[in-house]
Design an enzyme around this catalytic site. Structure first.
Site, PDB file in Angstrom:
ATOM      1  N   ARG A  56      31.443  50.795  45.226  1.00 64.06           N
ATOM      2  CA  ARG A  56      32.774  50.888  45.839  1.00 64.06           C
ATOM      3  C   ARG A  56      32.742  51.970  46.916  1.00 64.06           C
ATOM      4  NH1 ARG A  56      36.829  51.658  41.126  1.00 64.06           N
ATOM      5  NH2 ARG A  56      36.927  49.428  40.734  1.00 64.06           N
ATOM      6  N   ARG A  83      40.531  59.217  42.521  1.00 64.48           N
ATOM      7  CA  ARG A  83      39.924  58.063  43.201  1.00 64.48           C
ATOM      8  C   ARG A  83      40.342  57.989  44.672  1.00 64.48           C
ATOM      9  NH1 ARG A  83      38.504  54.085  39.339  1.00 64.48           N
ATOM     10  NH2 ARG A  83      37.754  55.137  37.481  1.00 64.48           N
ATOM     11  N   LYS A 106      40.358  58.644  34.666  1.00 61.84           N
ATOM     12  CA  LYS A 106      40.560  58.367  36.096  1.00 61.84           C
ATOM     13  C   LYS A 106      41.920  58.894  36.559  1.00 61.84           C
ATOM     14  CE  LYS A 106      40.201  53.814  35.841  1.00 61.84           C
ATOM     15  NZ  LYS A 106      40.421  52.350  35.953  1.00 61.84           N
ATOM     16  N   LYS A 157      44.731  58.665  40.000  1.00 63.78           N
ATOM     17  CA  LYS A 157      44.989  57.891  41.224  1.00 63.78           C
ATOM     18  C   LYS A 157      46.130  58.484  42.042  1.00 63.78           C
ATOM     19  CE  LYS A 157      43.258  53.603  39.297  1.00 63.78           C
ATOM     20  NZ  LYS A 157      43.554  52.215  38.903  1.00 63.78           N
ATOM     21  N   CYS A 214      43.270  40.129  40.273  1.00 69.75           N
ATOM     22  CA  CYS A 214      42.141  41.060  40.207  1.00 69.75           C
ATOM     23  C   CYS A 214      40.851  40.251  40.347  1.00 69.75           C
ATOM     24  CB  CYS A 214      42.152  41.813  38.887  1.00 69.75           C
ATOM     25  SG  CYS A 214      41.768  40.751  37.471  1.00 69.75           S
ATOM     26  N   CYS A 255      33.275  40.992  36.426  1.00 67.57           N
ATOM     27  CA  CYS A 255      33.896  42.055  35.628  1.00 67.57           C
ATOM     28  C   CYS A 255      33.518  41.918  34.150  1.00 67.57           C
ATOM     29  CB  CYS A 255      35.413  42.019  35.765  1.00 67.57           C
ATOM     30  SG  CYS A 255      36.157  43.334  34.790  1.00 67.57           S
ATOM     31  N   CYS A 260      42.742  40.910  32.264  1.00 65.33           N
ATOM     32  CA  CYS A 260      42.787  41.572  30.952  1.00 65.33           C
ATOM     33  C   CYS A 260      43.860  42.656  31.015  1.00 65.33           C
ATOM     34  CB  CYS A 260      41.414  42.151  30.590  1.00 65.33           C
ATOM     35  SG  CYS A 260      41.055  43.734  31.367  1.00 65.33           S
ATOM     36  N   CYS A 312      44.350  45.530  36.502  1.00 66.24           N
ATOM     37  CA  CYS A 312      43.935  45.819  37.884  1.00 66.24           C
ATOM     38  C   CYS A 312      44.720  45.006  38.915  1.00 66.24           C
ATOM     39  CB  CYS A 312      42.451  45.529  38.063  1.00 66.24           C
ATOM     40  SG  CYS A 312      41.409  46.416  36.906  1.00 66.24           S
TER      41      CYS A 312
HETATM   42 FE1  SRM Z   1      40.542  48.272  37.904  1.00 64.50          FE
HETATM   43  C1  SRM Z   1      38.253  48.782  35.505  1.00 64.50           C
HETATM   44  C2  SRM Z   1      38.451  46.184  39.443  1.00 64.50           C
HETATM   45  C3  SRM Z   1      42.518  48.407  40.606  1.00 64.50           C
HETATM   46  C4  SRM Z   1      43.049  49.594  35.935  1.00 64.50           C
HETATM   47  N1  SRM Z   1      38.654  47.661  37.495  1.00 64.50           N
HETATM   48  C5  SRM Z   1      37.871  48.032  36.442  1.00 64.50           C
HETATM   49  C6  SRM Z   1      36.446  47.482  36.608  1.00 64.50           C
HETATM   50  C7  SRM Z   1      35.629  48.518  37.314  1.00 64.50           C
HETATM   51  C8  SRM Z   1      35.766  47.003  35.317  1.00 64.50           C
HETATM   52  C9  SRM Z   1      34.914  47.992  34.571  1.00 64.50           C
HETATM   53  O1  SRM Z   1      35.396  49.095  34.195  1.00 64.50           O
HETATM   54  O2  SRM Z   1      33.752  47.681  34.320  1.00 64.50           O
HETATM   55  C10 SRM Z   1      36.749  46.260  37.520  1.00 64.50           C
HETATM   56  C11 SRM Z   1      35.602  45.777  38.389  1.00 64.50           C
HETATM   57  C12 SRM Z   1      35.655  44.279  38.564  1.00 64.50           C
HETATM   58  C13 SRM Z   1      34.701  43.780  39.579  1.00 64.50           C
HETATM   59  O3  SRM Z   1      33.772  43.026  39.189  1.00 64.50           O
HETATM   60  O4  SRM Z   1      34.848  44.097  40.749  1.00 64.50           O
HETATM   61  C14 SRM Z   1      38.007  46.716  38.228  1.00 64.50           C
HETATM   62  N2  SRM Z   1      40.413  47.554  39.705  1.00 64.50           N
HETATM   63  C15 SRM Z   1      39.529  46.627  40.146  1.00 64.50           C
HETATM   64  C16 SRM Z   1      39.891  46.139  41.538  1.00 64.50           C
HETATM   65  C17 SRM Z   1      38.676  45.783  42.378  1.00 64.50           C
HETATM   66  C18 SRM Z   1      40.874  44.961  41.446  1.00 64.50           C
HETATM   67  C19 SRM Z   1      41.079  44.169  42.709  1.00 64.50           C
HETATM   68  O5  SRM Z   1      41.045  42.955  42.560  1.00 64.50           O
HETATM   69  O6  SRM Z   1      41.306  44.707  43.791  1.00 64.50           O
HETATM   70  C20 SRM Z   1      40.685  47.352  42.026  1.00 64.50           C
HETATM   71  C21 SRM Z   1      39.776  48.410  42.598  1.00 64.50           C
HETATM   72  C22 SRM Z   1      40.532  49.539  43.122  1.00 64.50           C
HETATM   73  C23 SRM Z   1      39.707  50.542  43.854  1.00 64.50           C
HETATM   74  O7  SRM Z   1      39.339  50.292  44.999  1.00 64.50           O
HETATM   75  O8  SRM Z   1      39.467  51.601  43.261  1.00 64.50           O
HETATM   76  C24 SRM Z   1      41.260  47.849  40.692  1.00 64.50           C
HETATM   77  N3  SRM Z   1      42.421  48.962  38.225  1.00 64.50           N
HETATM   78  C25 SRM Z   1      43.104  48.778  39.385  1.00 64.50           C
HETATM   79  C26 SRM Z   1      44.507  48.982  39.174  1.00 64.50           C
HETATM   80  C27 SRM Z   1      45.601  48.802  40.216  1.00 64.50           C
HETATM   81  C28 SRM Z   1      45.798  50.040  41.037  1.00 64.50           C
HETATM   82  O9  SRM Z   1      45.198  51.090  40.776  1.00 64.50           O
HETATM   83  O10 SRM Z   1      46.610  49.969  41.944  1.00 64.50           O
HETATM   84  C29 SRM Z   1      44.668  49.312  37.829  1.00 64.50           C
HETATM   85  C30 SRM Z   1      46.013  49.534  37.083  1.00 64.50           C
HETATM   86  C31 SRM Z   1      46.654  50.819  37.413  1.00 64.50           C
HETATM   87  C32 SRM Z   1      46.271  51.874  36.427  1.00 64.50           C
HETATM   88  O11 SRM Z   1      45.243  52.499  36.620  1.00 64.50           O
HETATM   89  O12 SRM Z   1      46.996  52.025  35.421  1.00 64.50           O
HETATM   90  C33 SRM Z   1      43.344  49.312  37.244  1.00 64.50           C
HETATM   91  N4  SRM Z   1      40.617  49.133  36.009  1.00 64.50           N
HETATM   92  C34 SRM Z   1      41.763  49.562  35.393  1.00 64.50           C
HETATM   93  C35 SRM Z   1      41.420  49.984  34.049  1.00 64.50           C
HETATM   94  C36 SRM Z   1      42.384  50.565  32.984  1.00 64.50           C
HETATM   95  C37 SRM Z   1      42.570  52.040  33.152  1.00 64.50           C
HETATM   96  C38 SRM Z   1      43.355  52.677  32.040  1.00 64.50           C
HETATM   97  O13 SRM Z   1      44.243  53.467  32.350  1.00 64.50           O
HETATM   98  O14 SRM Z   1      43.086  52.396  30.868  1.00 64.50           O
HETATM   99  C39 SRM Z   1      40.034  49.752  33.889  1.00 64.50           C
HETATM  100  C40 SRM Z   1      39.181  50.018  32.644  1.00 64.50           C
HETATM  101  C41 SRM Z   1      38.921  51.461  32.407  1.00 64.50           C
HETATM  102  O15 SRM Z   1      39.132  52.326  33.262  1.00 64.50           O
HETATM  103  O16 SRM Z   1      38.499  51.752  31.293  1.00 64.50           O
HETATM  104  C42 SRM Z   1      39.580  49.205  35.138  1.00 64.50           C
HETATM  105 FE1  SF4 Z   2      38.374  43.250  35.127  1.00 62.65          FE
HETATM  106 FE2  SF4 Z   2      40.479  43.391  33.567  1.00 62.65          FE
HETATM  107 FE3  SF4 Z   2      40.410  44.772  35.815  1.00 62.65          FE
HETATM  108 FE4  SF4 Z   2      40.653  42.180  35.976  1.00 62.65          FE
HETATM  109  S1  SF4 Z   2      42.126  43.559  34.989  1.00 62.65           S
HETATM  110  S2  SF4 Z   2      39.206  43.392  37.174  1.00 62.65           S
HETATM  111  S3  SF4 Z   2      39.478  41.510  34.243  1.00 62.65           S
HETATM  112  S4  SF4 Z   2      39.112  45.108  34.089  1.00 62.65           S
END
Ligand code: SRM
Ligand code: SF4
Length: 549
Positions: free
Chosen positions: A74, A144, A206, A208, A426, A432, A471, A475
């Site tokens: 990223r 981030r 994390k 944000k 997402c 993922c 899930c 995201c």
């Molecule tokens: Fe996310 C984890 C993709 C925005 C909450 N997110 C992941 C991972 C890295 C999976 C992993 O941990 O192995 C995903 C990678 C998938 C892939 O194959 O690319 C992933 N998240 C994404 C992206 C690419 C979604 C998208 O379609 O654009 C976004 C990347 C943002 C960036 O550039 O940094 C992305 N993730 C978000 C958001 C939305 C936002 O921030 O605006 C959220 C919800 C907001 C929040 O944080 O509450 C989000 N991602 C998570 C979480 C749950 C965090 C938590 O608080 O428990 C995980 C899992 C974790 O961190 O354990 C996660």
């Molecule tokens: Fe992966 Fe779940 Fe985030 Fe979608 S919401 S990118 S399935 S971790």
């Protein structure tokens, strides 16, 4: 905070020698394509996740092969701005050295490169460095990529707020030289170096941050730990309202996890931005839960200690007093697609990129198109939090040339329905590892079905903010949509209804674990009621007004 045993992530951070671990040795290990032990987690702090293609995982297992390990990398782009030259460098790398030959624009204005094999990891970091970029702190327990409202029209205000997004991002970066040492062959330094802001075991989870410019809430402030909402006077930035503690993730069957809207702390002047950012991070660093990662984010710290206590501690540490929140109003979240003119006279073309996936197909060679535009464009590119792309800063005399290229490579011209444009997913499968249901690969189909329902009920002039997330990590920000689907299993989702247009209301669970066909039947019935009731122009408001949820 005093609590039971620290989580294992705390041990590994403490033992990591400021994020070094044994990553360098692992990189040289030819036996596996992956990273072992603590390094699996530590590479995240350097902006990478280990993955494998889940579509072919079983097949490889049958053949007694280890999963085809790659990393997703990223790139950090505060405010989502990237130059054409930087884009071209990344584009070439994606074509030649990644499994999917795609560039993925994320909903946090970053770029993801999926499918980078181990031998290509160091080269990609060196390339980024040469381009003036890096992947520092785009993952892991750190602050981030910092978001900034894409605001092509009020160009001066955008410039001022963008500068703050950049400054905050730089200020809160880890200070360890591990990144340079491991990936750029930088000189080895004493590993007792300090992390003055993040602390030697970094943050509990994390973190944000956003900088936003009302009325556009494209950054979705309520998904973020720390938000600076711009207050301006005649186009000049005067300060920020500060909101903390938003977040959307939850875990199934764990009621101690939940989505939460950010709370208002107060207004600050520009001179206090960095000290307040640092103070909020440091309070969360010291008070966040380091025993249970599920309850470690700022939102839980706030609910545990109370907003007032948190606020006073921030004031104490930053040496400031918050003033009362200044009036502000968010009214929309979507991008203004097509050509717009900024107040500075420059022109900007916002492109709709389905799910942010910049990839060539036989009908739509959009990746090649972006590269051709990058070769002649003299302004910059901006990634939006809706996973779209802006060709920004086009001079009047260059409009025809850019427009012709955009048309030729099918970056414009296809008439996406308003419904498709308001829909987001997402990444989910196949990359993922946490995905439970499809998202990116089904969003076109699902959005088309919703559009068809609107047509069937004579509502084709309306649209619904519709989001799918694979899930409960959330995201795809489905928990800030009017209609949100949260993945349970292939073809099954929890149905959330009743979010609002500006993203300040969390939708409510209508029913859990529904097959997708049933969801469209329910939607058909509800859209029919909406068409008849005429109590609101917006579906989310209608559902709340009529007490459907
Ligand atoms: Fe996310 C984890 C993709 C925005 C909450 N997110 C992941 C991972 C890295 C999976 C992993 O941990 O192995 C995903 C990678 C998938 C892939 O194959 O690319 C992933 N998240 C994404 C992206 C690419 C979604 C998208 O379609 O654009 C976004 C990347 C943002 C960036 O550039 O940094 C992305 N993730 C978000 C958001 C939305 C936002 O921030 O605006 C959220 C919800 C907001 C929040 O944080 O509450 C989000 N991602 C998570 C979480 C749950 C965090 C938590 O608080 O428990 C995980 C899992 C974790 O961190 O354990 C996660
Ligand atoms: Fe992966 Fe779940 Fe985030 Fe979608 S919401 S990118 S399935 S971790």
């Amino acid at each position: 905070m005093k609590d039971s045993k620290l989580s294992d992530n705390e041990r590994l951070k403490a033992e990591s020698k400021h994020l070094r671990g044994t990553i360098t040795q692992d990189l040289q290990n030819p036996i596996t394509g992956g990273f072992e032990g603590d390094n699996f987690q530590l590479i995240r702090f350097h902006g990478m996740y280990q993955q494998d293609d889940r579509d072919i995982r079983q097949e490889r297992l049958k053949q007694k092969l280890e999963p085809l390990h790659t990393v997703m990398l990223r790139v950090r782009l505060p405010g989502g701005i990237i130059t054409p030259n930087q884009w071209l460098g990344i584009d070439e790398f994606a074509s030649k050295h990644t499994q999917y030959a795609s560039i993925r624009v994320t909903n946090r204005q970053a770029i993801q490169l999926h499918g980078v094999l181990k031998p290509n990891i160091k080269p990609v970091h060196k390339l980024l460095d040469k381009l003036g970029l890096d992947s520092k702190a785009t993952a892991g327990d750190v602050n981030r990529n910092v978001l900034c409202t894409s605001n092509p029209i009020e160009s001066e205000l955008h410039q001022q707020t963008y500068q703050w997004a950049k400054k905050i991002s730089e200020h809160l970066l880890p200070k360890t030289r591990a990144y340079a040492e491991i990936w750029l062959d930088g000189e080895k330094v004493d590993t007792s170096e300090h992390e003055p802001i993040l602390g030697d075991t970094y943050l509990p989870r994390k973190f944000k941050t956003t900088v936003s410019v009302p009325p556009l809430n494209d950054v979705d402030i309520h998904a973020n730990d720390l938000n600076f909402v711009a207050i301006s006077d005649r186009g000049q930035l005067t300060g920020f309202n500060v909101l903390v503690g938003g977040g959307l993730a939850m875990t199934y069957n764990d009621k101690s996890t939940y989505p939460r809207l950010a709370s208002e702390l107060g207004f600050i002047e520009l001179k206090d931005v960095l000290s307040v950012a640092q103070a909020v991070v440091s309070v969360q660093r010291d008070w966040g839960n380091r025993s249970n990662r599920r309850n470690a984010k700022t939102k839980y710290t706030l609910d545990r200690v109370g907003v007032d206590v948190f606020k006073h501690e921030v004031e104490k540490r930053a040496g400031i007093q918050f003033s009362a929140i200044k009036p502000y109003e968010f009214t929309m979240r979507g991008d203004r697609l097509g050509w717009t003119k900024g107040v500075d006279g420059d022109n900007h073309l916002t492109l709709f990129i389905p799910s942010g996936r910049v990839i060539d197909s036989s009908q739509k060679p959009i990746k090649t198109g972006m590269a051709e535009i990058a070769k002649v464009h003299t302004g910059d590119f901006r990634l939006t939090p809706n996973q779209n792309l802006i060709i920004a800063g086009v001079k009047d005399q260059d409009i025809a040339k850019i427009n012709e290229l955009a048309e030729r490579y099918k970056l414009i011209g296809e008439a996406f329905s308003k419904q498709r444009i308001q829909s987001m997913a997402c990444v989910s499968l196949p990359t993922c590892p946490l995905a439970m249901a499809e998202a990116e690969r089904v969003i076109d189909e699902y959005a088309t079905k919703i559009y068809q329902l609107l047509i069937n009920h004579n509502l084709e002039d309306r649209d619904i903010i519709f989001r799918v997330t694979g899930c409960p990590n959330g995201c795809g920000r489905a928990l800030l949509a009017e209609v949100g689907l949260v993945g349970r299993a292939i073809g099954r989702y929890d149905l959330y209804l009743g979010g609002n247009r500006n993203g300040s209301r969390i939708p409510r669970l209508y029913e859990a674990n529904l097959p997708i066909e049933r969801i469209f039947t329910i939607m058909d019935e509800l859209v029919a009621c909406w068409a008849n009731a005429a109590t609101s122009d917006y579906f989310g408001d209608f559902l709340i007004n009529e007490k459907v949820v």
